[in-house]
Design a protein around this motif. Structure first.
Motif, PDB file in Angstrom:
ATOM      1  N   LEU A   1     -14.598 -42.263  91.246  1.00  0.00           N
ATOM      2  CA  LEU A   1     -15.168 -43.559  90.880  1.00  0.00           C
ATOM      3  C   LEU A   1     -16.464 -43.805  91.641  1.00  0.00           C
ATOM      4  CD1 LEU A   1     -14.774 -46.417  89.540  1.00  0.00           C
ATOM      5  CD2 LEU A   1     -13.634 -47.073  91.690  1.00  0.00           C
ATOM      6  N   PHE A   2     -17.466 -44.311  90.938  1.00  0.00           N
ATOM      7  CA  PHE A   2     -18.644 -44.832  91.624  1.00  0.00           C
ATOM      8  C   PHE A   2     -18.950 -46.189  91.014  1.00  0.00           C
ATOM      9  CE2 PHE A   2     -20.529 -42.725  87.982  1.00  0.00           C
ATOM     10  CZ  PHE A   2     -21.599 -43.532  87.630  1.00  0.00           C
ATOM     11  N   LEU A   3     -19.396 -47.108  91.865  1.00  0.00           N
ATOM     12  CA  LEU A   3     -19.607 -48.485  91.431  1.00  0.00           C
ATOM     13  C   LEU A   3     -21.057 -48.901  91.629  1.00  0.00           C
ATOM     14  CD1 LEU A   3     -16.410 -50.250  92.874  1.00  0.00           C
ATOM     15  CD2 LEU A   3     -16.868 -49.629  90.497  1.00  0.00           C
ATOM     16  N   LYS A   4     -21.769 -49.051  90.532  1.00  0.00           N
ATOM     17  CA  LYS A   4     -23.116 -49.578  90.571  1.00  0.00           C
ATOM     18  C   LYS A   4     -23.052 -51.078  90.828  1.00  0.00           C
ATOM     19  CE  LYS A   4     -25.799 -46.028  89.479  1.00  0.00           C
ATOM     20  NZ  LYS A   4     -26.994 -45.623  90.232  1.00  0.00           N
ATOM     21  N   PRO A   5     -24.125 -51.672  91.330  1.00  0.00           N
ATOM     22  CA  PRO A   5     -24.122 -53.121  91.600  1.00  0.00           C
ATOM     23  C   PRO A   5     -23.713 -53.958  90.396  1.00  0.00           C
ATOM     24  CG  PRO A   5     -26.029 -52.114  92.624  1.00  0.00           C
ATOM     25  CD  PRO A   5     -25.381 -51.043  91.793  1.00  0.00           C
TER      26      PRO A   5
END
Length: 266
Positions: A180-184
């Motif tokens: 998982l990666f979370l952009k703003p």
């Protein structure tokens, strides 16, 4: 950068309801293909799903495939979480005869109840597994993207092992997984989901993504090793974590996202 980040509004609900359709997509693809070099890949579906519900009536993606079928020697990767891709099997078969084609079906979890919480508007997991099976029976290279791996939810040996077992069951060409990666733009939405359904994970999520959008390297390495282990146990092919690399054993190449695709549905 996500399609939401490129839009002029940041309300996720408005983003889902306000749809922009590229009327001249096929013509734009024709122009872009003139610029594609032999070592470049055409990636369809990296910014927004090419088989959203509106595609059933608008046929924007199909018009792009109809352009690609007239060319040969291309490297094409398509990624979707919709079984609507089966509508275009005959076109995909013709493209595969002339070019390198790799199809990726995203299935975050085989658990129907969890899937309803994670992606309520996407086709059920069983329909997507069935789509992979049908694509394979049609002679196409099609695999599963177990993406993203959700910390504390789907990033464990049991969940990933079940995904590998199901992938083998439908003869998937490969199983891949990304952390998982979370952009703003997506972080508030995901944290709201965690608070509602998995409140015990909120502190851990806050710690993980306090200063970065991406998973820590040691964690990513553990996930890579776990994926390799479950694939080996169930006899499923692996592939690079590069989501749309169309040819195994080749060095990574610069991808080309056709502008018409980037703006396909807004």
């Amino acid at each position: 950068m996500t399609a939401l980040e490129r839009s002029d509004y940041n309300d996720p609900e408005l983003f889902e309801r306000r749809i922009f359709i590229k009327q001249n997509a096929s013509w734009l693809v024709e122009q872009e293909l003139r610029k594609v070099k032999i070592d470049e890949e055409i990636a369809i579906g990296t910014a927004t799903d090419p088989y959203q519900p509106i595609e059933r009536v608008e046929h924007v993606t199909r018009s792009i495939l109809e352009v690609l079928v007239r060319r040969s020697g291309l490297r094409i990767g398509i990624i979707t979480k919709s079984n609507l891709i089966l509508r275009d099997v005959e076109l995909l078969q013709e493209i595969a005869r002339k070019s390198s084609l790799s199809l990726h079906i995203t299935i975050t979890t085989p658990d129907v109840e969890l899937a309803r919480k994670l992606e309520p508007r996407a086709p059920r997991p069983d329909l997507r597994f069935a789509a992979v099976k049908a694509l394979r029976e049609a002679g196409l290279r099609a695999g599963i993207m177990n993406c993203p791996l959700l910390p504390g939810i789907t990033d464990n040996a049991i969940a990933m092992g079940e995904m590998a077992r199901r992938a083998k069951e439908v003869d998937a060409s490969f199983l891949a997984a990304n952390t998982l990666f979370l952009k703003p733009c997506s972080k508030p939405t995901y944290f709201s989901f965690i608070r509602e359904h998995f409140p015990h994970l909120e502190a851990d999520m806050t710690r993980r993504f306090a200063e970065t959008d991406f998973a820590a390297k040691p964690y990513a390495k553990r996930m890579s090793e776990l994926l390799r282990a479950v694939c080996k146990k169930h006899g499923v092919g692996e592939r690079s974590t590069h989501a749309l690399l169309t040819a195994e054993g080749r060095k990574p190449v610069r991808r080309v996202e056709v502008p018409a695709q980037r703006e396909l549905f807004g």
